[in-house]
Write a protein that holds these residues in place. Structure first.
Motif, PDB file in Angstrom:
ATOM      1  N   LEU A 443       0.854  -1.175   0.000  1.00 51.56           N
ATOM      2  CA  LEU A 443       0.000   0.000   0.000  1.00 51.56           C
ATOM      3  C   LEU A 443       0.898   1.235   0.000  1.00 51.56           C
ATOM      4  N   SER A 444       1.252   1.692  -1.185  1.00 57.70           N
ATOM      5  CA  SER A 444       2.245   2.751  -1.258  1.00 57.70           C
ATOM      6  C   SER A 444       1.815   3.846  -2.216  1.00 57.70           C
ATOM      7  N   LYS A 445       2.067   5.079  -1.817  1.00 59.35           N
ATOM      8  CA  LYS A 445       1.853   6.185  -2.748  1.00 59.35           C
ATOM      9  C   LYS A 445       3.124   6.341  -3.559  1.00 59.35           C
ATOM     10  N   GLU A 475      -3.712   7.103  -5.322  1.00 59.88           N
ATOM     11  CA  GLU A 475      -5.037   7.209  -4.700  1.00 59.88           C
ATOM     12  C   GLU A 475      -4.868   7.298  -3.184  1.00 59.88           C
ATOM     13  N   PRO A 476      -5.885   7.849  -2.492  1.00 54.63           N
ATOM     14  CA  PRO A 476      -5.811   7.834  -1.029  1.00 54.63           C
ATOM     15  C   PRO A 476      -5.740   6.387  -0.522  1.00 54.63           C
ATOM     16  N   LYS A 477      -4.949   6.162   0.516  1.00 58.16           N
ATOM     17  CA  LYS A 477      -4.778   4.791   0.995  1.00 58.16           C
ATOM     18  C   LYS A 477      -6.076   4.158   1.523  1.00 58.16           C
ATOM     19  N   VAL A 481      -7.442   0.522   0.448  1.00 59.10           N
ATOM     20  CA  VAL A 481      -7.711  -0.565   1.392  1.00 59.10           C
ATOM     21  C   VAL A 481      -9.124  -1.102   1.193  1.00 59.10           C
ATOM     22  N   GLU A 482     -10.073  -0.202   0.992  1.00 55.72           N
ATOM     23  CA  GLU A 482     -11.456  -0.642   0.788  1.00 55.72           C
ATOM     24  C   GLU A 482     -11.577  -1.514  -0.459  1.00 55.72           C
ATOM     25  N   GLU A 504      -0.729   9.614   7.311  1.00 55.73           N
ATOM     26  CA  GLU A 504      -1.440   8.492   6.675  1.00 55.73           C
ATOM     27  C   GLU A 504      -2.204   7.684   7.728  1.00 55.73           C
ATOM     28  N   ARG A 505      -1.578   7.526   8.904  1.00 48.36           N
ATOM     29  CA  ARG A 505      -2.246   6.764   9.954  1.00 48.36           C
ATOM     30  C   ARG A 505      -3.537   7.473  10.376  1.00 48.36           C
TER      31      ARG A 505
END
Lengths: 748, 88
Positions: A443-445, A475-477, A481-482, A504-505
């Motif tokens: 999961l990386s930008k 994209e936004p993390k 994830v969704e 990000e957290r």
């Protein structure tokens, strides 16, 4: 113990504050003059670290604290962390700028003390709750926070903080005693029985907040003192969990007058008797048994020979623990709690308290008792909830040092030398978790070519193939994830998100509150151990399936591709060449079938969470219960054990009390084949009519149409359940047309 | 130790307040605490909770009571008396 008087006095004053006691109201003009001169001299006193550390700032007014800050500011003296702490735990506000590089718990308290009125800053509640979940707060800070939260009208959050810190800051609980009752009233109730080799009162008391912190309202009852074996052989009360508390008293009957080997033999007989009693309990009762190991000895009984002398204390402890480990590996309902791991924060000598032992046969010190209680509750939780399933990993400055887009592959730190070795160690920990059944997700930008790092950089422990899914884009993390959760057919609550960026957290917590988002140490050297410490990733009981789960999910990706390629759905299914192997649940598969019941939320028709104990009892009564399991195989590989159902037979009628199927095989008609098999089996048992139950939950909508699609007839519905029925020899089209080959295994 | 000159500090009231607080904490006891308050008045003051009281005293006043002193504590007055030995 040997602390100097000033330190002692300061600690004492802090402890009084921690206990929330009203200290003697020092007042009068003489005292005020004293405080004023302390403040005047503050620049000097701060540099010397004298007098001020002992001062209880609750004795100062807000005006005086202001004056202190002004005085220090004028003299160009920064407020050191110890002074900030003293002021904040007394409940005073401090301007944000006054707090330099302070620890996070102090920063949180500072924010809390600065709140005017009832509203908390945006996202503060989640940040605080998350921090407390994963970190240990300084006791005085925990107490101050809880008091402040109650004052501000946020008692539920205060309860969360107090419960999460109950093991190390018990004083915090007393500020929310009343609120706790309301808060825990909503939790699921369990009956917990406590028995042990010594006095169990202390641990029984500590188990209540420990279980509440883990999410259960525990009704505790205690076996009489010294009745462990008879309690096991002849339990006086039904319990969901029996907590067995072992300690050195187990070894206290050693006879030093006898020859050592003889004495050792008697000792071993006694231990074996206890283990036999635990097995007997497992045979008779349905609940789980939580047993702790013996803690490492603080002092040897046989000097330098302690590890190999027949009566060496270390040797005996090792013997007992080896036997307990064997027991736990054989008896699925025995949950072993590692005492040494639970008490790791204390030196062995501090785990016991001689005075407590001789006064009341209490085997563990207060601190150790609370830590142990917490370990029992966490072990229970891990077995009930299962471990998290997915580790979602950031790249830059998490899996490697440096930023791919800025630095290029060559400059990224990961390998065998400092500082890259710390990053590589974290990658190795990720591989360990993968081997234990967790799925890794990238999961990386970044631009997608960041994935090439794994092949092209020589120092990486992970390879690209270790990830079951990747989202390397801009994209936004949370959105990524969704999407991945949907692809994998898993809930967001199965995800743990690992990212070095606080931003990000925070975004993940905000957008996907179900995802577990632990705080992460900023120092990469601390991270491998930190990842290991995350209890959400601890496997409770490993099944063969867990270890191969990544493989299973990757095959699923290939099937998805086929589905997209194939024209019609029927053609796709035919092309899969599926087969279903059906058998009765056996010793070997008991753990997996129970796990399937615990973990399955979507395709779970009744929500009945059968445990290993429940399954065992049904197995023992084949005339009244049929419990079948199903494995699915197709041309791309084995899905493993993905189906299970339990039917209760009463005369000519069988009721399907549980029916679960892993989401891996949803939408390929294997449920029809499985019900076909179950009905055939029930017909052999003399059953004429089958009743199917569907009990709706928030997650099982996907299974709602199952009985309708199979051709069952609706025979009634209440708010809680729909009932469907069919004759076993009736002509159900779904039984004829699923097109899946069924093979039969052992049925007894 | 010889015959140390035990000065009774003019602090009896603050210590009483701390003891009351401990009774609330340990025994959930909200009634008034006098020197005569004993296990007969405090329902939860049994032999098991006694040790919790001892721990609270030790924790609050940063001292360690001997076994004899533990057994000596049969009323709130006893607690004040034992504490006085430690200069509290």
């Amino acid at each position: 113990m040997g602390a100097n008087p000033a330190t002692r006095q300061r600690e004492m004053s802090e402890r009084r504050q921690a206990a929330g006691e009203v200290s003697a109201a020092a007042s009068g003009p003489a005292f005020a003059a004293l405080v004023n001169s302390l403040i005047e001299q503050a620049p000097l006193l701060v540099r010397q670290k004298s007098l001020l550390p002992a001062f209880d700032w609750r004795q100062a007014s807000a005006v005086q604290v202001d004056r202190l800050l002004t005085t220090l500011h004028a003299a160009g003296v920064k407020i050191p962390a110890w002074l900030a702490r003293g002021i904040l735990i007394a409940g005073h506000a401090l301007p944000q700028a006054a707090l330099g590089n302070a620890p996070e718990d102090l920063v949180l308290l500072q924010a809390l003390n600065g709140v005017a009125g009832g509203g908390l800053p945006d996202g503060f509640a989640r940040r605080l709750a998350d921090y407390c979940q994963h970190e240990r707060l300084d006791e005085a800070i925990a107490v101050a926070m809880v008091k402040r939260l109650v004052e501000l009208g946020h008692a539920p959050l205060g309860c969360r903080v107090a419960l999460s810190q109950a093991a190390t800051a018990p004083a915090a609980l007393s500020h929310v005693r009343k609120e706790l009752e309301t808060k825990t009233a909503d939790l699921p109730a369990i009956a917990v029985r406590v028995a042990g080799t010594s006095t169990t009162h202390g641990i029984a008391t500590a188990l209540v907040p420990a279980f509440a912190a883990a999410g259960w309202r525990a009704a505790i009852s205690e076996a009489d003192f010294g009745t462990l074996v008879s309690e096991l052989m002849n339990p006086a009360a039904e319990a969901d969990a029996l907590v067995v508390v072992l300690d050195r008293a187990l070894l206290a009957t050693l006879d030093w007058r006898s020859e050592a080997n003889l004495s050792r033999g008697l000792m071993e007989d006694q231990i074996e008797a206890m283990i036999g009693a635990i097995k007997a309990y497992c045979g008779r009762r349905a609940g789980s048994i939580l047993v702790n190991t013996l803690p490492v000895t603080a002092l040897p009984a046989a000097g330098f020979m302690d590890r190999y002398h027949a009566l060496g204390e270390a040797a005996l402890v090792a013997e007992v623990n080896a036997r307990l480990a064997k027991l736990a590996s054989e008896e699925p309902r025995v949950i072993l709690v590692d005492t040494d791991a639970a008490l790791g924060a204390f030196a062995p000598i501090d785990r016991t308290d001689a005075k407590l032992w001789f006064y009341g046969r209490m085997a563990y010190s207060d601190e150790a008792t609370r830590a142990l209680a917490r370990a029992y509750a966490q072990a229970w939780r891990a077995h009930k909830k299962g471990m998290a399933k997915v580790l979602a990993l950031d790249f830059d400055n998490t899996l490697w040092g440096g930023v791919f887009g800025d630095d290029g592959i060559g400059r990224l730190a990961c390998g065998d030398d400092f500082p890259g070795n710390a990053f590589k160690a974290l990658q190795t920990e990720c591989l360990r978790l993968k081997a234990q059944g967790m799925l890794l997700v990238a999961l990386s930008k970044n631009n997608p070519d960041a994935l090439d790092v794994f092949a092209r950089h020589p120092g990486m422990a992970l390879s690209r193939e270790d990830f079951v899914a990747t989202a390397v884009n801009w994209e936004p993390k949370p959105a990524n994830v969704e999407r991945i959760a949907k692809e994998l057919g898993l809930g967001l609550d199965s995800f743990v998100f690992i990212d070095d960026s606080p931003h990000e957290r925070a975004a993940m917590r905000q957008m996907c509150p179900a995802v577990t988002v632990p705080e992460m140490p900023s120092d990469p050297a601390k991270r491998p151990q930190w990842l290991r410490s995350l209890a959400a990733t601890w496997p409770a009981r490993l099944t063969g399936e867990d270890a191969q789960r990544s493989e299973l999910y990757r095959n699923e990706q290939r099937r998805r591709e086929l589905r997209e390629a194939a024209g019609s759905f029927d053609a796709y299914l035919a092309g899969l060449e599926q087969s279903l192997a059906v058998a009765a649940v056996s010793d070997v598969t008991l753990a997996r079938v129970a796990q399937l019941h615990q973990r399955t939320n979507q395709f779970n028709l009744t929500g009945l969470r059968l445990t290993e104990g429940d399954l065992d009892m049904r197995r023992a009564d084949p005339g009244r219960h049929v419990v079948l399991e199903g494995r699915v195989h197709d041309r791309y590989g084995d899905h493993g054990l993905v189906l299970a159902a339990s039917a209760a037979i009463d005369g000519g009628t069988a009721t399907i009390e549980s029916f679960v199927m892993s989401c891996r095989v949803i939408g390929r008609r294997v449920e029809a084949a499985f019900i076909d098999a179950l009905m055939s089996r029930l017909a052999e048992q003399g059953v004429a009519r089958v009743v199917g139950v569907f009990r709706p939950s928030s997650k099982n909508g996907v299974a709602r149409e199952v009985y309708a699609s199979l051709g069952f007839t609706p025979v009634g519905a209440t708010d809680e359940a729909e009932l469907w029925e069919a004759d076993v020899d009736g002509d159900l089209p779904a039984r004829r047309s699923h097109g899946i080959e069924i093979t039969w295994g052992e049925l007894t | 130790m010889g015959r140390a000159n035990v000065t009774v500090m003019p602090k009896a009231a603050p210590v009483r307040a701390e003891i009351e607080e401990m009774f609330r904490e340990v025994f959930h006891y909200d009634g008034p605490v006098t020197p005569a308050t004993s296990p007969a008045d405090v329902p939860r003051w049994d032999s098991l909770q006694h040790i919790a009281l001892v721990r609270a005293i030790e924790h609050t006043f940063e001292l360690s009571l001997s076994m004899d002193e533990m057994m000596e504590l049969k009323s709130a007055g006893d607690i004040e008396r034992v504490l006085a030995r430690y200069g509290v």
